[in-house]
Design an enzyme around this catalytic site. Structure first.
Site, PDB file in Angstrom:
ATOM      1  CD  GLN A 292      12.947  31.318 -55.612  1.00 44.11           C
ATOM      2  OE1 GLN A 292      12.951  30.890 -54.501  1.00 44.11           O
ATOM      3  NE2 GLN A 292      13.163  30.668 -56.693  1.00 44.11           N
TER       4      GLN A 292
ATOM      5  NE  ARG B 189      11.379  30.719 -52.165  1.00 43.39           N
ATOM      6  CZ  ARG B 189      11.454  29.456 -51.931  1.00 43.39           C
ATOM      7  NH1 ARG B 189      11.553  28.741 -50.859  1.00 43.39           N
ATOM      8  NH2 ARG B 189      11.566  28.701 -53.030  1.00 43.39           N
TER       9      ARG B 189
ATOM     10  N   GLY C 132      13.986  19.608 -47.748  1.00 43.54           N
ATOM     11  CA  GLY C 132      14.878  18.542 -47.713  1.00 43.54           C
ATOM     12  C   GLY C 132      13.659  17.405 -47.863  1.00 43.54           C
ATOM     13  N   GLY C 133      12.468  17.642 -48.251  1.00 51.47           N
ATOM     14  CA  GLY C 133      11.598  16.564 -48.299  1.00 51.47           C
ATOM     15  C   GLY C 133      11.780  15.393 -49.413  1.00 51.47           C
ATOM     16  CD  GLU C 134      11.329  17.152 -53.048  1.00 53.41           C
ATOM     17  OE1 GLU C 134      11.533  18.208 -52.535  1.00 53.41           O
ATOM     18  OE2 GLU C 134       9.970  16.828 -52.637  1.00 53.41           O
TER      19      GLU C 134
ATOM     20  CG  ASP D  55       6.640  17.480 -54.904  1.00 54.34           C
ATOM     21  OD1 ASP D  55       6.682  17.729 -53.274  1.00 54.34           O
ATOM     22  OD2 ASP D  55       7.530  17.812 -55.408  1.00 54.34           O
TER      23      ASP D  55
ATOM     24  CG  ASP E 292       5.881  20.386 -50.942  1.00 50.21           C
ATOM     25  OD1 ASP E 292       6.844  20.365 -50.219  1.00 50.21           O
ATOM     26  OD2 ASP E 292       5.770  20.241 -51.990  1.00 50.21           O
TER      27      ASP E 292
END
Length: 535
Positions: A83, A134, A194-196, A305, A307
Site C-alpha cells: 500500500q 503506507r 487502534g480505533g477498533e 465506522d 473514519d
C-alpha cells in the site's frame, strides 16, 4: 565483531553508493515546501504538502500514453500487499513493505540499495486492519518510518542504519502505526491506529534530529479540555479517534490538517452518548505547539465506522468574489465538503456517492439524520458500507481543470449492534456488518467540481476499489483496480486510454518521477512495484 574483510566490503559498498549521483543530497524542508518546482522527484506522501497528488510532468499525454511500458519491477521481500506511496529523491526510491519493512531502490533499475527489517514481535497486535505500511518521510538525509508495534524509527538515507528509535505508544493496548510520517521543518509528525481496540487517539510531533517528543494532541479530550463534555463518564478513556493516515500542511499558516477516525466502540454508541469529539473530524493543529486551532466534525456520534482519515486537499479559490483558503475532502460518509481552512467554516457540502443515512447537511454542515439508520440487533441496511464511499487511498486535484478526482466505493452494509466490553488490547467494536446486496457493488473514479462537488464525469470499475489516483500535467489520471489493471484516464472526459494487467490486486497510490529526462509512473499491485515509461 565485524571482520576486516567484512569492514572492507562495507566500506567499498558505501563508497560505491556514495558515487551514485545525488545519493548524499539532503531533502531539506525548503525542497519539500517547494516540491512543485522539482517535478522529477516525489518528496512527501501526497507529492506536495497541500495533498494534491498532482505531477507537473507532461511528457506522457493522451496522445502517447498507449505506448506506456514497464521499465522495471521490484518484488517485495515480505508477504502481504503493498500500500506504499514511494518517495523519490536524488536517484533513489524509498518504499515500505508489509510489517514495516523499508527498501531503498535505484530508480533507474529497481535494484535494491539497502533494506531495513525491524524486529516486529510475532504476537504484535493488529486489530481491525492488516499489517500494511503506507510509506516513509524524508528529511535532511534521513528516512522516517512508523512500525506495527508503534515505534517511530529514523534511518540514515544512504545506508539504512538506524539513527534513533522512539516508542510512540503501547502496542499491548492495540496501538500501531501504518501511515507514512509527515516531515516539516525540524519535526516529524505521526498518527496512530487502534480505533477498533479502544485506544485514546493522538497526533505526535518529534524532533527530527533526536527523536525527542515535541508535543502531543489527544483527539479525545480529557477532563478540563474543550470537548470533553461530548463524552459520557469514562468513555473518553477508550474513545478511539485514531489518526492513521498522513495529513496535509500549510507552511504559510503553519497549520497541520489531520483526519480523525471512528469513536470506540464502533457500532454500539450507547456507552458513549454525545458527539464524541474529535472523532470523525478534521482537525487543524498549530504545527509549532500542537494546539487545536479549529475542528469540523463530519459524522457526530458515528456508529458506522466512518473514519474521517481521508486526505485533506488544500486549495485557494474565489467564492462569491472573495479569495478563500480552502480545504476540501470527500468523506467516507458519502458527502463532499468545502471548508475555510483558516477557520473551519463550512461553505459547501453535497453527496458524491449513494448514502441513505442523512437527508442532507444543514447550514453548519451537520448531517440531517434519517431515523432508523442505526445498527440494530437484527441488522440495518445503510449506504455507504463500513469501508465508506472512499477510504484511505488518495484523491488527486487538477488545478487547471478545477477537478478533484475521487476513488469511490459504491457498496452498502447491514450493520449489527452487540454488547461491547472493553478489555485492554482486544477488539472493542460492539457489533459488526455484512455486505448488503453485494451484486450491486461497484467502484468508480469520479471527477468532482472543486467548489460545488458536482460530478463532471465517472469512470466505472468492476468492483469497489482499494487504490488511489494521481493526476498529471499531461492531462491524465492514473489509478488501478482490484482486478490488477493499472490504467490511465483522460482527465478532461474520464475516457480510458491505457491499461496494463499486473496480475494481482492493486492497493497502492501512484506517483510520477523523472530520471534521465524521462517521465515515469510507479504504483504497486500485489507484492510488486511497477515503474512505467514511454519507449
Amino acid at each position: 565483531m565485524t571482520s576486516p574483510v567484512a569492514r572492507r566490503c562495507l566500506l567499498a559498498w558505501l563508497t560505491a553508493l556514495a558515487l551514485v549521483p545525488g545519493v548524499r543530497a539532503q531533502v531539506t524542508p525548503a525542497r519539500i515546501t517547494s516540491a512543485v518546482q522539482e517535478p522529477g522527484a516525489w518528496l512527501t506522501y501526497s507529492g506536495t504538502y497541500d495533498g494534491h497528488r498532482y505531477s507537473p510532468l507532461a511528457e506522457i499525454t493522451p496522445d502517447n500514453v498507449a505506448r506506456l511500458r514497464p521499465t522495471w519491477v521490484y518484488q517485495a521481500q515480505e508477504a502481504g500487499g503493498l500500500q506504499t506511496t514511494p518517495l523519490v529523491a536524488d536517484g533513489v526510491m524509498y518504499i515500505t513493505e508489509a510489517r514495516s519493512r523499508v527498501a531503498a531502490l535505484d530508480v533507474r533499475t529497481g535494484r535494491t540499495l539497502w533494506r531495513y527489517e525491524p524486529s516486529i514481535p510475532s504476537k504484535v497486535r493488529v486489530i481491525g486492519f492488516g499489517p500494511s505500511n503506507r510509506g516513509v518521510a524524508l528529511l535532511d538525509g534521513r528516512v522516517y518510518v512508523g512500525t506495527l508495534d508503534a515505534r517511530l524509527v529514523a534511518l540514515d538515507a544512504v545506508s539504512g542504519a538506524v539513527r534513533w528509535t522512539v516508542q510512540v505508544a503501547d502496542n499491548a493496548l492495540g496501538y500501531a502505526i501504518t501511515s507514512a510520517p509527515l516531515a516539516i521543518a525540524g519535526t516529524i509528525i505521526i498518527g496512530v491506529s487502534g480505533g477498533e481496540a479502544g485506544v485514546r487517539g493522538f497526533v505526535d510531533a518529534y524532533d527530527a534530529a533526536t527523536g525527542a517528543r515535541v508535543w502531543r494532541f489527544h483527539t479525545v479530550p480529557g477532563p478540563g479540555e474543550k470537548g470533553h463534555d461530548t463524552w459520557s463518564g469514562d468513555s473518553w478513556k477508550t474513545g478511539g479517534a485514531p489518526t492513521w493516515l498522513t495529513g496535509s500542511y500549510d507552511p504559510e499558516l503553519n497549520l497541520l490538517y489531520w483526519g480523525v477516525g471512528n469513536p470506540a466502540p464502533d457500532w454500539n454508541g450507547d456507552v458513549r452518548p454525545g458527539d464524541n469529539l474529535y472523532s470523525c473530524s478534521l482537525i487543524a493543529i498549530d504545527a509549532a505547539n500542537g494546539t487545536l486551532r479549529w475542528h469540523f466534525q463530519f459524522t457526530p456520534h458515528d456508529t458506522h465506522d466512518w473514519d474521517a482519515n481521508q486526505i485533506p486537499v488544500l486549495v485557494d479559490a474565489e467564492i462569491a468574489g472573495r479569495a478563500r483558503k480552502l480545504v476540501v475532502t470527500a468523506n467516507r460518509n458519502g458527502f463532499y465538503y468545502v471548508l475555510d481552512r483558516t477557520s473551519g467554516e463550512f461553505l459547501k457540502g453535497t453527496a458524491y456517492a449513494k448514502q441513505t443515512w442523512a437527508s442532507g447537511l444543514d447550514a453548519r454542515g451537520r448531517p440531517i439524520l434519517i431515523p432508523g439508520m442505526e445498527p440494530s440487533a437484527t441488522g440495518t441496511a445503510v449506504w455507504p458500507s463500513l469501508q465508506g464511499a472512499t477510504n484511505w487511498f488518495s484523491p488527486a486535484y487538477d488545478s487547471q481543470r478545477r477537478l478533484l478526482f475521487v476513488p469511490v466505493r459504491e457498496m452498502g452494509s447491514r450493520y449489527f449492534k452487540a454488547d461491547a466490553k472493553y478489555e485492554p488490547g482486544k477488539p472493542f467494536m460492539g457489533g459488526g456488518e455484512i455486505v448488503e446486496a453485494p451484486g450491486e457493488a461497484y467502484g468508480a473514479v469520479r471527477a468532482l467540481d472543486l467548489l460545488t462537488g458536482e460530478r463532471r464525469w465517472e469512470h466505472r470499475l468492476l468492483s469497489p476499489l482499494w487504490a488511489g489516483v494521481m493526476a498529471t500535467a499531461g492531462g491524465l489520471v492514473f489509478g488501478s483496480t482490484n482486478e490488477g489493471n493499472v490504467y490511465a484516464l483522460d482527465a478532461e472526459t474520464g475516457r480510458p486510454l491505457w491499461d496494463f494487467q499486473a496480475g494481482a490486486p492493486c492497493s497502492g497510490n501512484p506517483i510520477a518521477f523523472q530520471i534521465d529526462g524521462r517521465q515515469h509512473i510507479a504504483t504497486a499491485c500485489g507484492r510488486a512495484l511497477f515503474a512505467f515509461a514511454l519507449p
